[in-house]
Design an enzyme around this catalytic site. Structure first.
Site, PDB file in Angstrom:
ATOM      1  N   PRO A  75       3.696  -2.512   2.358  1.00  0.00           N
ATOM      2  CA  PRO A  75       3.451  -1.345   3.315  1.00  0.00           C
ATOM      3  C   PRO A  75       2.084  -0.840   2.728  1.00  0.00           C
ATOM      4  CG  PRO A  75       5.582  -0.992   2.326  1.00  0.00           C
ATOM      5  CD  PRO A  75       4.977  -2.135   1.775  1.00  0.00           C
ATOM      6  N   MET A  76       1.173  -0.457   3.890  1.00  0.00           N
ATOM      7  CA  MET A  76       0.091   0.046   3.502  1.00  0.00           C
ATOM      8  C   MET A  76      -0.321   1.106   2.762  1.00  0.00           C
ATOM      9  SD  MET A  76      -3.094  -1.105   3.853  1.00  0.00           S
ATOM     10  CE  MET A  76      -3.717  -2.394   4.507  1.00  0.00           C
ATOM     11  N   CYS A  77       0.688   2.188   2.957  1.00  0.00           N
ATOM     12  CA  CYS A  77       0.581   3.372   1.916  1.00  0.00           C
ATOM     13  C   CYS A  77       0.903   3.076   0.745  1.00  0.00           C
ATOM     14  CB  CYS A  77       1.472   4.247   2.756  1.00  0.00           C
ATOM     15  SG  CYS A  77       3.183   3.927   2.455  1.00  0.00           S
ATOM     16  N   THR A  78       1.358   1.877   0.348  1.00  0.00           N
ATOM     17  CA  THR A  78       1.827   1.600  -1.024  1.00  0.00           C
ATOM     18  C   THR A  78       0.626   1.100  -1.668  1.00  0.00           C
ATOM     19  OG1 THR A  78       4.181   1.146  -0.548  1.00  0.00           O
ATOM     20  CG2 THR A  78       3.396   0.097  -2.651  1.00  0.00           C
ATOM     21  N   SER A 138      -2.298   3.925  -1.565  1.00  0.00           N
ATOM     22  CA  SER A 138      -2.114   5.076  -2.488  1.00  0.00           C
ATOM     23  C   SER A 138      -0.857   5.036  -3.502  1.00  0.00           C
ATOM     24  CB  SER A 138      -2.068   6.430  -1.679  1.00  0.00           C
ATOM     25  OG  SER A 138      -1.024   6.495  -0.814  1.00  0.00           O
TER      26      SER A 138
END
EC number: 6.2.1.64
Lengths: 533, 422
Positions: B194-197, B200
């Site tokens: 996932p992009m948020c992982t 950030s």
């Protein structure tokens, strides 16, 4: 040289990702012996030369025939009449200059007569298309010398492999679906402290949603235990109730609607496996109880010394459990929480490995060996893989073939289904008898097929009688084995080539688990079976 | 389609040195002798034999040094040359009489006139997309007379694939047995982080590598504007590796190595000679069975795994009734007239049974062919993008009307029937 090392890393990159640099090193130090450069033999060797074994030696007394060239990619028609071992060595050597290829123009029987110790130098001996008598003689020499022996045969559409190794230890078995070692049922002190450092109720939303599921389950488990007399959820209903407790812990917004907390969903999903009791796998218990583990001498291999040390650990500092593995799966969490949790497990694993090291030292000292004999690195690797240790033991060929110790049970129970792959094993044995009797294989020429069916049937009955096997072999299979005319079709040889080569690599590298002890491939139905004979 | 009267195998080359005593001994017994397990229709013969001489090989790749641990037709000196060419040269010189013709092309660069000439097609492709395309091509060659499939138009497809110590081999008779799309669920889509992982909350060394690859590279353009990250360029990998180390240090993550970096950037799948040999052999056995008509071929899917001992599992994959590729019936799709076109697009890409990559949707509206959305041409994408937020009703689509969808996963346009829900 740095350049060669770098280019080898590039060349072998795709396989280094499977068995690592240390695995590759074992291959590069190996010397493989192939007996008989038939299609099956050369296909096996091809799959050993390409990944870079150190050296191979082909033992083969035959000269190349037109027939040989027809099914063998590593012989050409201008080598007809030449030494088969030499011709094959040249074309196999050409595959990989890192490998050193050798040949001995001699039949294995002659070598066994004159210089059986010739075979002691090899890491593994692979015997292809050998008659029973030679296999038994060679098997006996290699058994005494503790050199692994892999027997391979392509006969018509049937492939056959038999591994003969007294004891083969595997530390890195690389299991496909390993259970995690989380210790939620018996949290060690540092883990308990770490859990204490969390207070789910006082966390803000961001922290709450990014707390690792392991902590979530641990917290709710603590609560459950206090409310249930120290008894964890055991059956389906209790586990459902436990999952519900966790679900109720999901934060709700001002309208009472549950927020999106993926970490809690993960916790709920993992409840089943998380509640698995920590225990020593029965396979490892069996190893603990084996003779090799308990009678350690100065001759004992390091595998058993380390195993004994782990056993001591389990009985003492481990309180009945193996050293902590030290790895956790990835999970939804913020970096810091995840890394901190991971470090708790890692540090405990290091601690446990250090304790096991002390036991190793003691053992080594007790029979006068320096503690450096077994490295820290090896002990750490051993501890990390403690749950997955495997030992493969195969019976000798003599035991398989002796009337007194033939595995009647395995044979008769498989043959309850008369079309089981076991029938091919019996046919191969019968065909060997035919060869002993008639100095040729059945049905090699068209005009022989019909008569040989009856002759082969006699051999089958003779075999079954000798071993008192009360099984029925359908006439269809006897006919089929005459039809094969001892042909060695290339595609069947190539299937065995890939299969056998990988088993040899497993033996050499001590990684991944070899089969035990008989493998049959049926190219007609594209099925296979592993039998214990 | 190859003439049914034509011999299955054709003599190639000039006949020089092609025959020698005993050449076919290991194989002729299977063609001269029937037995209890041979095909019921098999008629053995003792006619003059020849091997598989007429082979075409299609491959768009050039040889890389990392191929050499298993691709035994190639040597160090061949690095950089087209695989098809080198393979053909090697076989032609090692096997007298064999005539392999190379095509240094993508399979999609060849059309039905090319594929129609073959008796059998064997695939060792490295992607599901390519497999689906070949599958679709052979389906498009099928001829139906009054709704009945003409067996002469069937070209058997033998497909093999491997990953590490696992592999599979399957036989597909287009129009008759399960096709690639019938069993699409056997190939679950690749899961990306996932992009948020990545952005950030990195936890694994892989997250750090994806950060450098997906976020830092486009931002910093380390090798110049418009220079795309090339996984085969060691300098590019070194850059990603260094930045990944920095990222990892920030979060106290260990485990970033050059090897891991390369593996993540290039999506490397480990590979060895042995597994490939096993699956190739299984496929070749099936080619022999089908070409000789002497045996009932594998029915129809074999799985192999030698991590722990050797394991095979053979089963009959079943045809899917509403298979998007071979069921021949336009697939119904159900949407409300107020659904946006974007929802249709999402369905085409996300549904497990379709898994399209970048579908182009057209329909006949008011008698005229209208492109509703097309991604692969920038100008058309821009022009049709507003359609994605329009409702199906606004776009002038009617209940029960046909939508035509084109995509890389299939050589032929797929037809869907739009069924309005209330």
């Amino acid at each position: 040289m740095a350049a060669t090392k770098a280019s080898k890393e590039q060349k072998y990159d795709r396989q280094l990702r499977l068995w690592g640099d240390h695995g590759q090193e074992t291959l590069e130090n190996a010397h493989v012996c192939l007996i008989n450069a038939t299609a099956t033999g050369t296909e096996i060797l091809k799959n050993l030369v390409l990944p870079g074994i150190g050296a191979f030696t082909i033992v083969d007394g035959h000269t190349v025939t037109g027939e040989d060239v027809g099914n063998n990619f590593f012989l050409s028609n201008n080598s007809i009449g030449k030494i088969r071992a030499q011709a094959a060595t040249e074309l196999l050597q050409e595959l990989n200059s890192d490998v050193s290829g050798n040949f001995v123009e001699e039949s294995p029987d002659k070598l066994l007569d004159n210089d059986p110790e010739f075979f002691h130098r090899f890491t593994i001996v692979i015997g292809v298309q050998l008659p029973e008598s030679t296999c038994l003689r060679l098997g006996s020499v290699l058994w005494s010398a503790a050199v692994p022996f892999l027997v391979c045969k392509t006969y018509g559409l049937i492939g056959y492999m038999r591994l003969v190794v007294q004891e083969h230890t595997v530390i890195e078995s690389h299991p496909d679906n390993a259970l995690e070692d989380l210790r939620l049922d018996q949290p060690f002190a540092e883990f308990k402290n770490h859990i204490q450092s969390y207070d789910l109720d006082s966390m803000d939303k961001k922290d709450h949603s990014h707390t690792p599921w392991i902590i979530v389950v641990a917290k709710y488990l603590e609560k459950w235990l206090s409310e249930h007399n120290g008894q964890p959820p055991k059956n389906y209903n209790e586990k459902e109730a436990f999952r519900q407790c966790i679900r109720e812990g999901i934060l709700k917004n001002e309208n009472g609607v549950p927020e999106d907390e993926e970490n809690f969903e993960e916790a709920i999903k993992n409840v089943n496996t998380a509640l698995n009791p920590t225990k020593v796998p029965s396979a490892v218990e069996d190893l603990f109880n084996s003779v090799q583990c308990n009678d350690i001498t100065s001759q004992t291999l390091s595998f058993w010394v380390m195993l004994r040390a782990v056993k001591e650990f389990v009985l003492n500092e481990g309180n009945g459990s193996l050293p902590v593995r030290g790895t956790i799966p990835d999970m939804i969490a913020d970096s810091q929480k995840f890394i901190n949790l991971q470090n708790v497990y890692r540090q405990k694993a290091m601690q446990d490995a250090a304790t096991v090291s002390k036991h190793v030292e003691c053992l080594l000292q007790s029979f006068g060996k320096p503690p450096e004999s077994i490295s820290e690195k090896d002990i750490k690797l051993f501890c990390k893989n403690a749950s997955f240790l495997r030992v493969v033991r195969c019976r000798s060929l003599a035991e398989e073939y002796s009337v007194d110790s033939v595995n009647k049970d395995e044979i008769t129970s498989c043959m309850d289904n008369p079309d089981s792959e076991m029938v091919f094993y019996l046919m191969l044995r019968a065909v060997d008898r035919f060869y002993q009797q008639h100095s040729r294989y059945p049905g090699v020429y068209n005009y022989q097929v019909e008569d040989d069916i009856n002759k082969l049937k006699l051999c089958v009955n003779n075999l079954l009688q000798e071993y008192s096997l009360n099984v029925n072999i359908k006439d269809d299979y006897i006919h089929e084995f005459c039809r094969y005319g001892a042909a060695e079709p290339h595609t069947v040889a190539a299937f065995l080539g890939g299969s056998a080569a990988q088993e040899a690599i497993k033996i050499i590298s001590h990684q991944f688990v070899p089969f035990s002890n008989t493998f049959i491939y049926n190219a007609m139905s594209q099925t296979s079976a592993t039998l214990q004979l | 389609m190859a003439d049914a009267d034509e011999p299955m195998v054709v003599d190639g080359g000039d006949g020089h040195n092609c025959e020698w005593e005993g050449r076919w001994n290991h194989v002729k017994k299977f063609l001269e002798r029937s037995g209890p397990f041979t095909h019921p229709d098999f008629e053995p013969s003792t006619e003059a034999l020849s091997g598989f001489h007429n082979i075409h090989v299609v491959d768009m790749d050039t040889i890389d040094v990392s191929n050499l641990n298993r691709q035994f037709l190639f040597r160090g000196k061949d690095v950089g040359r087209p695989k098809a060419d080198v393979a053909a040269d090697f076989i032609n010189s090692r096997i007298p009489g064999c005539c392999v013709i190379p095509h240094f092309k993508k399979i999609q660069d060849l059309d039905e006139t090319f594929y129609r000439q073959f008796h059998i097609i064997v695939c060792g492709l490295d992607s599901v997309v390519a497999r689906r395309w070949m599958n679709g091509m052979l389906l498009s060659l099928l001829v139906y007379d009054d709704g009945v499939l003409d067996p002469g138009s069937i070209i058997p497809l033998i497909d093999g694939g491997t990953e590490g110590f696992k592999g599979n081999a399957r036989v597909i008779l287009p129009g008759m047995t399960a096709c690639i799309d019938c069993t699409l669920e056997l190939y679950p889509p690749q899961v990306n982080f996932p992009m948020c992982t990545i952005a950030s909350m990195p936890r694994l060394p892989e997250h750090c590598i994806e950060y450098a690859r997906m976020l830092l590279w486009p931002k910093e353009k380390p090798f110049g504007d418009g220079v795309v990250l090339d996984g085969d360029d060691p300098e590019h990998i070194q850059w990603v590796y260094q930045r990944s180390l920095e990222r990892a240090a920030e979060f106290n993550i260990t485990g970033v190595t050059y090897r891991l970096t390369q593996g993540v950037v290039k999506r490397i799948i480990p590979a060895v000679a042995s597994t490939n040999a096993v699956i190739a052999a299984a496929c070749a056995t099936e080619v022999f069975k089908i070409a000789s008509s002497a045996f009932i071929p594998l029915n129809n899917y074999m799985v192999f795994n030698d991590v722990d001992g050797l394991y095979t599992y053979t089963f009959e994959a079943e045809r899917k009734e509403n298979c998007s590729a071979c069921s021949q019936v336009p697939l119904d799709m159900h949407f409300s007239p107020t659904s946006k076109l974007q929802e249709v697009l999402d369905y085409l890409t996300e549904s497990a049974s379709l898994q399209m990559k970048s579908p182009a949707i057209t329909a006949t509206v008011e008698g005229k062919n209208k492109t509703l959305y097309l991604q692969s041409v920038a100008s058309i994408e821009q022009r049709t993008r507003p359609n994605l937020s329009k409702t199906l009703k606004e776009l002038g689509l009617a209940d029960r009307q046909e939508l035509a969808v084109a995509d890389v996963t299939t050589p032929q346009t797929m037809l869907f029937r739009l069924c309005f829900t209330s």
